[in-house]
Design a protein around this motif. Structure first.
Motif, mmCIF file in Angstrom:
data_model
loop_
_atom_site.group_PDB
_atom_site.id
_atom_site.type_symbol
_atom_site.label_atom_id
_atom_site.label_comp_id
_atom_site.label_asym_id
_atom_site.label_seq_id
_atom_site.Cartn_x
_atom_site.Cartn_y
_atom_site.Cartn_z
ATOM 1 N N ALA A 111 56.437 1.045 145.271
ATOM 2 C CA ALA A 111 56.671 0.943 146.723
ATOM 3 C C ALA A 111 57.041 2.300 147.317
ATOM 4 N N GLU A 112 56.657 2.486 148.567
ATOM 5 C CA GLU A 112 57.115 3.662 149.317
ATOM 6 C C GLU A 112 58.392 3.268 150.061
ATOM 7 N N PHE A 113 59.296 4.238 150.192
ATOM 8 C CA PHE A 113 60.560 3.973 150.889
ATOM 9 C C PHE A 113 60.486 4.558 152.298
ATOM 10 N N VAL A 114 60.603 3.693 153.308
ATOM 11 C CA VAL A 114 60.566 4.135 154.712
ATOM 12 C C VAL A 114 61.944 3.915 155.329
ATOM 13 N N VAL A 115 62.384 4.841 156.168
ATOM 14 C CA VAL A 115 63.759 4.761 156.639
ATOM 15 C C VAL A 115 63.897 5.167 158.107
ATOM 16 N N HIS A 116 64.887 4.569 158.757
ATOM 17 C CA HIS A 116 65.214 4.916 160.145
ATOM 18 C C HIS A 116 66.216 6.077 160.149
ATOM 19 N N PRO A 117 66.089 7.027 161.093
ATOM 20 C CA PRO A 117 66.991 8.190 161.091
ATOM 21 C C PRO A 117 68.452 7.881 161.456
ATOM 22 N N GLU A 118 68.787 6.615 161.725
ATOM 23 C CA GLU A 118 70.205 6.260 161.882
ATOM 24 C C GLU A 118 70.888 6.122 160.518
ATOM 25 N N CYS A 119 70.107 6.243 159.435
ATOM 26 C CA CYS A 119 70.702 6.170 158.095
ATOM 27 C C CYS A 119 71.324 7.509 157.721
#
Ligand code: 13P
Ligand code: SF4
Length: 303
Positions: free
Chosen positions: A193-201
């Motif tokens: 899986a690829e890990f996608v993230v929101h910049p509030e993390c």
């Protein structure tokens, strides 16, 4: 199910009767996203509110979003399903504190994340959302920036500019809870899986991501990527649109805690009732709304 069907039918009647449009953030419950006229992230919803020719905007999200809609469209009636749906991050900054920071740094430009109150926006030069934060910062002709209220988004954005950024210490309770350990456990479980993230993390979580972006950015990336499986580092309501866009791909939310309780305060029943009763309505005092509007409009003008 039958009850929900009745509610949906009543909603259609009310929408026609009142010439209302229903806007829903991607973090809302599925039962709300299903009936929305328009789904979006903070930026797209603000843009839509500014442009709509409906008489009534029912804003399904958290309070600051309804407030921004009212500021951008002051002649419209803006209703929210439940006024208790607030944003804890927006409440982490107060006007007095911000004014003090402005006195300390008189030459700095104040850039405020849209996750903030109308009073804070009225003290602001330009707003941004996670979708346009880097563009907004790069559009400014200034060496120093006061950034409120999200330190994590601020840290992320600071990597794309040489400007000095003075960060407020706010954060999103939901996104800030995600840790590197959580993500590493998920990566071990789903190695393809690829890990996608929101910049509030947090910065260290963003560091190990394959893609960083706003809600719309994440949706677009997952839809277009060759990859068939994703670990998702943002609020679980986005699953609705992710699965709609790519029914054959797999989406694993990085923890079961990626749920914003404030966003989930709204439900279909409250939505119908709010339009039936035409309340609660958003009110912003005119002297605040006028100033806040300038900072939101400046943001909408950034190309
Ligand atoms: P976006 O809608 O800009 O991705 O922001 C996420 C968020 O936390 C909204 O409250
Ligand atoms: Fe606020 Fe975070 Fe909830 Fe968005 S997800 S409304 S930033 S608490």
């Amino acid at each position: 199910a039958e009850r929900n069907q009745q509610l949906r039918e009543r909603l259609l009647e009310l929408k026609k009767e009142k010439n209302a449009i229903i806007l829903a953030h991607y973090y809302q419950r599925d039962e709300i996203q299903e009936v929305a006229d328009f789904r979006g992230d903070s930026f797209l919803l603000a843009q839509k509110a500014a442009e709509t020719d409906a008489d009534v905007i029912v804003f399904c999200g958290v309070h600051f979003m309804g407030e921004s809609a009212k500021i951008l469209a002051p002649d419209k009636t803006v209703i929210i399903p439940d006024e208790r749906a607030g944003c804890p991050m927006a409440d982490m900054v107060n006007v007095e504190g911000l004014r003090e920071l402005k006195r300390k740094h008189p030459d700095a430009t104040v850039v405020t994340y849209i996750n903030s109150s109308a009073e804070i926006k009225a003290e602001t030069d330009i707003c941004c959302t996670s979708a346009n934060a880097v563009k907004v910062i790069q559009s400014l002709d200034t060496d120093e920036i006061i950034w409120v209220p999200d330190k994590n988004l601020g840290h992320y954005v600071s990597q794309f500019t040489d400007k000095k950024m003075i960060l407020w210490e706010g954060y999103c309770n939901t996104h800030d809870m995600l840790t590197v350990k959580d993500v590493e456990e998920m990566k071990a479980k789903y190695p393809n899986a690829e890990f996608v993230v929101h910049p509030e993390c947090r910065p260290e979580v963003i560091e190990i991501a394959d893609f960083v972006g706003s809600t719309t950015g994440i949706l677009k990336y997952c839809k277009e990527s060759e990859c068939q499986e994703f670990i998702v580092g943002t609020e679980d309501g986005t699953g609705y649109q992710l699965r709609k866009d790519s029914p054959n791909k797999k989406f694993h939310f990085a923890t079961k805690f990626l749920v914003c309780p404030n966003m989930k305060v709204n439900n279909l029943k409250k939505l119908v009732r709010s339009l039936e009763d035409m309340k609660p309505q958003i009110y912003v005092p005119p002297h605040i709304a006028e100033k806040a509007k300038l900072s939101l409009q400046s943001m909408l003008e950034v190309k």
